[in-house]
Design a protein around this motif. Structure first.
Motif, mmCIF file in Angstrom:
data_model
loop_
_atom_site.group_PDB
_atom_site.id
_atom_site.type_symbol
_atom_site.label_atom_id
_atom_site.label_comp_id
_atom_site.label_asym_id
_atom_site.label_seq_id
_atom_site.Cartn_x
_atom_site.Cartn_y
_atom_site.Cartn_z
ATOM 1 N N SER A 235 -18.410 81.477 -41.982
ATOM 2 C CA SER A 235 -18.936 81.068 -43.293
ATOM 3 C C SER A 235 -19.404 79.615 -43.307
ATOM 4 C CB SER A 235 -17.866 81.282 -44.366
ATOM 5 O OG SER A 235 -16.698 80.528 -44.065
ATOM 6 N N ALA A 236 -18.844 78.776 -42.452
ATOM 7 C CA ALA A 236 -19.234 77.362 -42.430
ATOM 8 C C ALA A 236 -20.449 77.099 -41.547
ATOM 9 C CB ALA A 236 -18.064 76.500 -41.954
ATOM 10 N N HIS A 237 -20.994 78.151 -40.927
ATOM 11 C CA HIS A 237 -22.127 77.984 -40.012
ATOM 12 C C HIS A 237 -23.291 78.847 -40.499
ATOM 13 C CE1 HIS A 237 -19.555 75.976 -36.983
ATOM 14 N NE2 HIS A 237 -18.639 76.840 -37.369
ATOM 15 N N PRO A 238 -24.263 78.262 -41.185
ATOM 16 C CA PRO A 238 -25.407 79.075 -41.659
ATOM 17 C C PRO A 238 -26.140 79.767 -40.524
ATOM 18 C CG PRO A 238 -25.393 76.889 -42.668
ATOM 19 C CD PRO A 238 -24.343 76.862 -41.617
ATOM 20 N N SER A 239 -26.212 79.121 -39.352
ATOM 21 C CA SER A 239 -26.913 79.738 -38.231
ATOM 22 C C SER A 239 -26.216 80.995 -37.741
ATOM 23 C CB SER A 239 -27.031 78.740 -37.072
ATOM 24 O OG SER A 239 -25.733 78.318 -36.638
ATOM 25 N N VAL A 240 -24.925 81.148 -38.051
ATOM 26 C CA VAL A 240 -24.179 82.340 -37.668
ATOM 27 C C VAL A 240 -24.181 83.368 -38.805
ATOM 28 C CG1 VAL A 240 -21.953 83.202 -36.853
ATOM 29 C CG2 VAL A 240 -22.724 80.940 -36.158
ATOM 30 N N VAL A 241 -24.140 82.895 -40.041
ATOM 31 C CA VAL A 241 -24.121 83.800 -41.187
ATOM 32 C C VAL A 241 -25.397 84.624 -41.255
ATOM 33 C CG1 VAL A 241 -24.082 83.912 -43.710
ATOM 34 C CG2 VAL A 241 -22.539 82.352 -42.507
ATOM 35 N N VAL A 242 -26.525 84.007 -40.961
ATOM 36 C CA VAL A 242 -27.810 84.716 -41.056
ATOM 37 C C VAL A 242 -27.868 85.908 -40.110
ATOM 38 C CG1 VAL A 242 -30.286 84.505 -40.661
ATOM 39 C CG2 VAL A 242 -29.084 82.750 -41.962
ATOM 40 N N PRO A 243 -27.608 85.769 -38.792
ATOM 41 C CA PRO A 243 -27.625 86.978 -37.931
ATOM 42 C C PRO A 243 -26.545 87.981 -38.290
ATOM 43 C CG PRO A 243 -26.861 85.068 -36.706
ATOM 44 C CD PRO A 243 -27.392 84.548 -37.982
ATOM 45 N N MET A 244 -25.419 87.516 -38.835
ATOM 46 C CA MET A 244 -24.390 88.466 -39.236
ATOM 47 C C MET A 244 -24.881 89.332 -40.390
ATOM 48 S SD MET A 244 -20.440 87.767 -40.373
ATOM 49 C CE MET A 244 -19.970 87.361 -38.691
ATOM 50 N N LEU A 245 -25.507 88.712 -41.393
ATOM 51 C CA LEU A 245 -26.025 89.484 -42.524
ATOM 52 C C LEU A 245 -27.145 90.427 -42.069
ATOM 53 C CD1 LEU A 245 -26.109 86.806 -45.363
ATOM 54 C CD2 LEU A 245 -24.636 88.816 -45.222
ATOM 55 N N ARG A 246 -27.997 89.958 -41.178
ATOM 56 C CA ARG A 246 -29.067 90.833 -40.679
ATOM 57 C C ARG A 246 -28.484 92.015 -39.904
ATOM 58 N NH1 ARG A 246 -33.275 86.110 -38.614
ATOM 59 N NH2 ARG A 246 -34.247 85.730 -40.651
ATOM 60 N N SER A 247 -27.459 91.773 -39.125
ATOM 61 C CA SER A 247 -26.829 92.868 -38.382
ATOM 62 C C SER A 247 -26.180 93.872 -39.328
ATOM 63 C CB SER A 247 -25.788 92.306 -37.409
ATOM 64 O OG SER A 247 -26.376 91.448 -36.462
ATOM 65 N N ASP B 242 -21.130 97.249 -47.138
ATOM 66 C CA ASP B 242 -21.428 96.512 -48.366
ATOM 67 C C ASP B 242 -20.341 95.481 -48.667
ATOM 68 O OD1 ASP B 242 -23.789 97.865 -48.778
ATOM 69 O OD2 ASP B 242 -22.897 99.383 -50.097
ATOM 70 N N GLN B 243 -19.096 95.849 -48.425
ATOM 71 C CA GLN B 243 -18.004 94.905 -48.660
ATOM 72 C C GLN B 243 -18.112 93.699 -47.737
ATOM 73 O OE1 GLN B 243 -14.064 96.204 -47.538
ATOM 74 N NE2 GLN B 243 -13.109 95.035 -49.191
ATOM 75 N N GLN B 244 -18.430 93.931 -46.463
ATOM 76 C CA GLN B 244 -18.570 92.812 -45.538
ATOM 77 C C GLN B 244 -19.759 91.926 -45.918
ATOM 78 O OE1 GLN B 244 -16.404 91.932 -43.141
ATOM 79 N NE2 GLN B 244 -15.138 93.646 -43.823
ATOM 80 N N ILE B 245 -20.843 92.535 -46.387
ATOM 81 C CA ILE B 245 -21.995 91.750 -46.834
ATOM 82 C C ILE B 245 -21.613 90.881 -48.034
ATOM 83 C CG2 ILE B 245 -24.285 91.909 -47.892
ATOM 84 C CD1 ILE B 245 -24.768 94.416 -46.178
ATOM 85 N N ALA B 246 -20.932 91.478 -48.996
ATOM 86 C CA ALA B 246 -20.539 90.729 -50.192
ATOM 87 C C ALA B 246 -19.576 89.601 -49.854
ATOM 88 C CB ALA B 246 -19.918 91.678 -51.210
ATOM 89 N N LEU B 247 -18.604 89.875 -48.986
ATOM 90 C CA LEU B 247 -17.649 88.843 -48.619
ATOM 91 C C LEU B 247 -18.301 87.734 -47.795
ATOM 92 C CD1 LEU B 247 -14.570 91.082 -47.693
ATOM 93 C CD2 LEU B 247 -14.837 89.644 -49.723
ATOM 94 N N THR B 248 -19.270 88.092 -46.958
ATOM 95 C CA THR B 248 -19.976 87.064 -46.190
ATOM 96 C C THR B 248 -20.764 86.137 -47.103
ATOM 97 O OG1 THR B 248 -20.168 88.600 -44.309
ATOM 98 C CG2 THR B 248 -21.623 86.690 -44.314
ATOM 99 N N ILE B 249 -21.434 86.705 -48.101
ATOM 100 C CA ILE B 249 -22.184 85.882 -49.052
ATOM 101 C C ILE B 249 -21.242 85.010 -49.873
ATOM 102 C CG2 ILE B 249 -23.717 85.960 -51.052
ATOM 103 C CD1 ILE B 249 -24.811 88.584 -49.935
#
Length: 435
Positions: free
Chosen positions: A366-378, A406-413
């Motif tokens: 969550s503290a790394h935007p460069s990691v959050v973006v590929p995680m959400l895309r995956s 959906d839960q993982q997407i919501a929690l990641t955001i």
């Protein structure tokens, strides 16, 4: 059950640094005796091409023997250093790949074999003779050349094995090979009956709880052996799963009704579950996800702080999860022709795999935007694969998988919103989440 035991034995031998070197050492001793016998009865057999005087042979064999045993110590030191680096930088669970490295085992065996061969050959050199044993000395030279070439190959291989991408590729390949067998296959197991609805266990009365005999991880199990160990009309419930840890004395299997010979059934049921001191990739798909997740967590730790490696972990995780999400998992309740029912309620489903793959990574990413973006895309890619129109209407299992995604997407955001980010980074994350 014989296949289970033989597969477990093969897996242990594949991780052993003793088995292959011991075989090669025994073969070198046998060859030394055989070539010594041939040299003794066919003197001068190859003297037209190669000739060694006894003094030269003794010096040569002594130098080779000393060099080989010294090099063996250096190779062991390199191996230990590689294991320490891999354990500290990536995860202790990836060490099994280094133990199973066949070229490394062959190199150790070749060095020890050359040493033993030369020592035995020294004992057969007659310093009073005019010619040394030609075949024996010649074969020692061949072993030496083979050892040198193998050392070069090993050094090249061990330097490449330290690259994190190769470690992840190996883990992903082993996991994908198990996924390709779903729902049933040579390693996963065979189908033992037709899927049915789980029976009402409260109406069956008291059952027989069979405890685990040993502490350890469930490495393999045989559904066929579990259901065959019960009398006709019985219900067998497995209280564990592959990849779970068993504590000795806790229930491992429960059977209804109590069989006429409980001891025989208990022994057969216990034999159908292979327990070991460590998790393996024999049937454990979740262990592959665990290894990838560990590498990503280590990369995101403050001590390492390597978001690039974490991104590669997420991409590898997605490449493993996509075929897993599209594959059918074994039924959790089956009944065979003799009206025996096998229940495996703790077997992992697609939703469980999603949680195990992303839950911990999501927290630290969550503290790394460069990691959050590929995680959400995956996660979005996996959701699209599960809800594709060509897959038909949503089944309960796929609906649970979509809900887990959906839960993982919501929690990641939610985690990204609470982290310190630039407005444009948060906006990009929100755009990806919105599709």
């Amino acid at each position: 059950m014989r296949r289970l035991r033989s597969r477990a034995l093969r897996d242990r031998l594949a991780e052993s640094l003793l088995f292959i070197p011991a075989l090669m050492l025994a073969a070198s001793v046998a060859l030394a005796l055989l070539l010594g016998h041939i040299d003794a009865h066919h003197v001068g057999m190859l003297s037209e091409w190669v000739t060694f005087t006894p003094d030269v042979a003794v010096t040569l064999l002594g130098i080779i023997a000393g060099a080989m045993i010294t090099t063996a110590g250096v190779v062991f030191s390199l191996l230990v250093v590689s294991l320490q680096l891999a354990s500290g930088q990536f995860s202790p669970r990836v060490l099994r790949g280094f133990w199973r490295d066949r070229p490394g085992q062959v190199l150790v065996g070749l060095l020890l074999s050359t040493f033993a061969f030369c020592v035995l050959a020294l004992a057969r050199v007659d310093t009073a003779a005019t010619v040394a044993p030609t075949l024996t000395v010649g074969f020692a030279l061949l072993l030496t050349i083979a050892s040198v070439l193998t050392i070069v190959v090993y050094l090249d291989r061990i330097s490449r094995q330290q690259y994190v991408g190769r470690i992840m590729e190996r883990v992903a390949r082993e996991t994908t090979s198990l996924i390709a067998e779903l729902p049933y296959g040579p390693h996963i197991g065979v189908q033992v009956g037709r899927p049915v609805d789980p029976p009402d266990l409260t109406a069956l009365g008291p059952g027989l709880a069979i405890p685990a005999i040993h502490d350890g991880w469930v490495q393999q199990l045989s559904r066929r052996a579990l259901i065959a160990a019960a009398p006709p009309g019985s219900v067998v419930r497995l209280e564990t799963r592959v990849g779970a840890y068993l504590v000795a004395g806790t229930p491992m299997v429960t059977i209804w009704p109590v069989p006429a010979d409980p001891r025989v059934s208990a022994r057969l049921l216990c034999d159908a579950v292979i327990v070991g001191v460590a998790r393996t990739m024999q049937q454990d798909i979740d262990f592959g996800l665990r290894q990838l997740s560990d590498i990503g967590l280590r990369a995101l730790s403050p001590a390492v702080n390597d978001p690039t490696t974490a991104i590669e972990v997420i991409l590898r995780m997605a490449s493993v999860l996509r075929p897993l999400m599209l594959a059918e998992t074994p039924a959790r309740a089956v009944r065979d022709e003799q009206d025996r029912t096998l229940l495996t309620p703790y077997e992992l489903g697609h939703a469980d795999y999603v949680e195990h793959a992303f839950h911990q990574l999501r927290v630290f990413a969550s503290a790394h935007p460069s990691v959050v973006v590929p995680m959400l895309r995956s996660l979005r890619m996996l959701r699209t694969a599960c809800t594709a129109p060509d897959r038909g209407p949503l089944t309960p299992d796929r609906a649970a998988t979509v809900a887990a995604l959906d839960q993982q997407i919501a929690l990641t955001i939610a985690g990204a919103r609470h982290a310190v980010m630039l407005p444009e980074e948060l906006a990009a994350i929100e755009a990806i989440a919105a599709g």
